[in-house]
Design an enzyme around this catalytic site. Structure first.
Site, PDB file in Angstrom:
ATOM      1  CB  CYS A  21      -9.746   0.914  -0.145  1.00 24.37           C
ATOM      2  SG  CYS A  21      -8.256   1.250  -1.116  1.00 24.37           S
ATOM      3  CB  CYS A  34      -2.155   5.411   1.004  1.00 21.16           C
ATOM      4  SG  CYS A  34      -2.571   5.550  -0.735  1.00 21.16           S
ATOM      5  CB  CYS A  63      -0.897  -0.014   1.228  1.00 19.32           C
ATOM      6  SG  CYS A  63      -1.860   1.494   1.435  1.00 19.32           S
TER       7      CYS A  63
END
Length: 148
Positions: A117, A89, A87
């Site tokens: 998400c 982020c 991921c």
């Protein structure tokens, strides 16, 4: 040339030489920013994965396709550098260890278990930012991330 000037700085007779005063000069600050783009192959792999997963999970991409594009490129970058779509982020103290553990590899555990998400790549229909699309082209990704 005198004996004194020929010996200065040679280390032979330091008591003859008067030391030159050192002038403190500011060192130039050099910043190097390497911005390496992920391979087109990895971007394409992550694009196709994202489309398939959106259809399979009945989720949609963000109405602002640049969000989708940046996340897909981040996943592709991690796929290139870490071997897994970690991921993009989140902050990690050790990205390689996190990628190996797998919890935050896309789709992450919160997405698989609760359809949450953090990146806003996969949005449920009731999310205010969810668009109508479950597809994005490679050209859309390139266009929306060209100036970043």
């Amino acid at each position: 040339m005198t004996l004194q000037s020929s010996l200065c700085g040679s280390g032979v007779s330091t008591f003859i030489c008067t030391p030159r005063p050192r002038i403190a000069r500011p060192r130039p600050v050099t910043q190097i920013r390497a911005q390496v783009e992920p391979s087109e192959k990895s971007v394409e792999i992550m694009r196709k994965f994202s489309e398939q997963y959106a259809r399979r999970s009945d989720t949609f991409f963000c109405v602002d396709k640049s969000v989708t594009s940046v996340v897909i490129k981040g996943l592709a970058d991690h796929k290139d550098s870490l071997g897994a779509p970690l991921c993009p982020c989140r902050h990690y103290d050790d990205k390689a260890a996190e990628a190996q553990q797998g919890f935050w590899n896309c789709p992450c555990v919160p997405m698989r278990e609760r359809k949450e998400c953090h990146c806003m790549l996969f949005l449920t229909p009731e999310n205010d930012f969810a668009g109508q699309d479950q597809s994005i082209s490679l050209d859309e990704i390139k266009e929306s991330t060209a100036n970043l």
